[in-house]
Design a protein around this motif. Structure first.
Motif, short mmCIF file in Angstrom:
data_model
loop_
_atom_site.label_atom_id
_atom_site.label_comp_id
_atom_site.label_asym_id
_atom_site.label_seq_id
_atom_site.Cartn_x
_atom_site.Cartn_y
_atom_site.Cartn_z
N LEU A 310 0.83 -1.21 0.00
CA LEU A 310 0.00 0.00 0.00
C LEU A 310 0.86 1.26 0.00
O LEU A 310 0.56 2.23 -0.70
CB LEU A 310 -0.93 0.00 1.22
CG LEU A 310 -1.94 -1.15 1.29
CD1 LEU A 310 -2.85 -0.97 2.50
CD2 LEU A 310 -2.78 -1.25 0.02
N LEU A 373 -2.46 -4.48 -5.09
CA LEU A 373 -3.73 -4.53 -4.36
C LEU A 373 -4.37 -5.90 -4.45
O LEU A 373 -5.05 -6.34 -3.52
CB LEU A 373 -4.67 -3.46 -4.91
CG LEU A 373 -4.23 -2.01 -4.68
CD1 LEU A 373 -5.22 -1.04 -5.31
CD2 LEU A 373 -4.09 -1.73 -3.19
N VAL A 398 -6.84 3.23 1.42
CA VAL A 398 -7.04 1.78 1.41
C VAL A 398 -7.01 1.31 2.86
O VAL A 398 -6.06 1.60 3.60
CB VAL A 398 -5.96 1.04 0.60
CG1 VAL A 398 -6.23 -0.45 0.61
CG2 VAL A 398 -5.92 1.55 -0.83
#
Length: 405
Positions: A310, A373, A398
């Motif tokens: 991330l 992801l 996220v």
């Protein structure tokens, strides 16, 4: 290795040179006319001038005082200096053994330091330089695809774990290559098998279509049967196509997690240690919000991997102003959110961003595979958690939902 030898020779030569210079300075000081014995001889002469007597015990560096009455004034086996006091000459003998003792002591200490220096260089050569030299070509060979490159075992505490890790890397690459070859072979066999199976219904469709086109079936019943045959064969082909689609959409990566318990602070300290210096150099503000430490039910290494993915995405696709990690707690879960400024992704693309090989419209100039992801979602799902994304105030967020232990 040659550089290490040159360094060893240079350090040794410099040490010997400094030792020689120090010895010369000490010897010169011992022989200097401003030695302490001359000071004491001057004090002795003053005492004789003033009091006409003296106490030899007041002069620790003087060993004897003699006059012409004691024999030849200038003959002595000891070191001496001639002084004049009260119109009379005196031979004052002195001892410089303290200088010699200091000289021997200092040289002994320097010899010990030199010996320790030799031992240190030998230890570095045997436990660091030589093992590193033996492993020097291993990464290049692995990069070339030579998985049979021998990796020598090292018992050194510096390189033992390193060689063990390199060997695991080699075995992992070899295993992945074997799996890839097997997968490619299976896919090829599947395609060959399906292509062969498709030919049979396809031929039947063509025959019935030609017969109908040429009007060979006059009877309405025959025409209906030919149409039904075409439909049945089309269903067969559709089934084969479904199998191909399913095979192509199956997971192409193996994911494995080892569930356990890990403190949130331990994972975040790893993330901060890795990214804080890097982001500081690029002038990106990196903020980890205040949080209450807790124990998470997860695979610590895999959760750290998700956070790394991330943050890497935030670095690549953000504007470089801010990357922030936020926290929340809800329904027995810890919510860990990675937020970055400068989001240019359109909201309508959010449902697809967790798919494999999907790259958003904002990824044109950034290199990537579109798997970051996707991997996060797979790993979090295997750990019994969830992941979702959102866009707020031109920021991309996220959130990882991780169960509390």
């Amino acid at each position: 290795m040659s550089t290490f030898k040159k360094l060893f020779i240079a350090v040794t030569a410099l040490f010997i040179l400094l030792t020689v210079i120090l010895n010369m300075a000490l010897i010169r000081q011992a022989d200097s006319p401003t030695g302490i014995y001359r000071v004491e001889a001057k004090r002795l002469a003053d005492d004789i001038e003033e009091r006409g007597s003296y106490d030899l015990g007041d002069y620790p560096h003087l060993t004897g005082v003699f006059t012409e009455d004691d024999g030849d004034l200038y003959i002595s086996d000891e070191q001496y200096v001639i002084i004049e006091a009260a119109g009379k000459l005196y031979r004052v003998e002195y001892n410089t053994s303290d200088h010699r003792s200091w000289l021997l002591l200092i040289n002994g200490a320097l010899a010990v330091v030199l010996l320790m220096l030799f031992v240190l260089f030998r230890y570095i050569r045997r436990n660091i330089i030589l093992p590193f030299g033996r492993l020097n070509d291993v990464p290049q060979e692995l990069a070339r695809g030579n998985l049979a490159v021998p990796i020598p075992e090292e018992k050194s505490r510096f390189f033992g774990k390193f060689t063990w890790g390199v060997n695991m890397l080699r075995e992992s690459i070899e295993e992945n290559r074997t799996k890839e070859i097997s997968m490619q072979r299976d896919k090829k066999l599947l395609l060959l098998s399906l292509s062969h199976d498709i030919k049979t219904p396809l031929s039947a469709i063509k025959l019935n279509a030609k017969a109908l086109a040429k009007g060979l079936y006059k009877d309405e019943q025959k025409q209906r049967e030919a149409a039904e045959s075409i439909n049945a064969r089309a269903d067969e082909i559709e089934g084969f196509v479904s199998r191909i689609t399913k095979a192509s959409s199956e997971d192409f990566m193996d994911f494995e997690v080892h569930m356990g318990e890990e403190f949130l602070s331990v994972i975040l300290s790893r993330i901060n240690e890795r990214y804080a210096p890097q982001l500081n150099i690029s002038s990106t503000e990196f903020v980890i919000d205040d949080y209450d430490d807790c124990i998470l039910s997860c695979d610590g290494d895999r959760l750290a991997e998700c956070l790394q993915n991330l943050i890497e995405n935030a670095i690549k696709y953000g504007d470089g102003r801010l990357i922030e990690i936020c926290f929340d707690t809800m329904d027995g879960c810890k919510l860990i959110t990675v937020k970055n400024t400068g989001c240019t992704l359109e909201a309508k693309e959010l449902p697809q961003i967790f798919e494999s090989f999907h790259r958003g419209s904002n990824a044109e100039k950034a290199k990537g595979s579109g798997l970051g992801l996707f991997i996060c979602r797979k790993l979090i799902t295997l750990m019994g958690g969830e992941v979702y994304a959102d866009i707020k105030d031109e920021c991309f967020l996220v959130t990882l939902v991780v169960r509390l232990a």
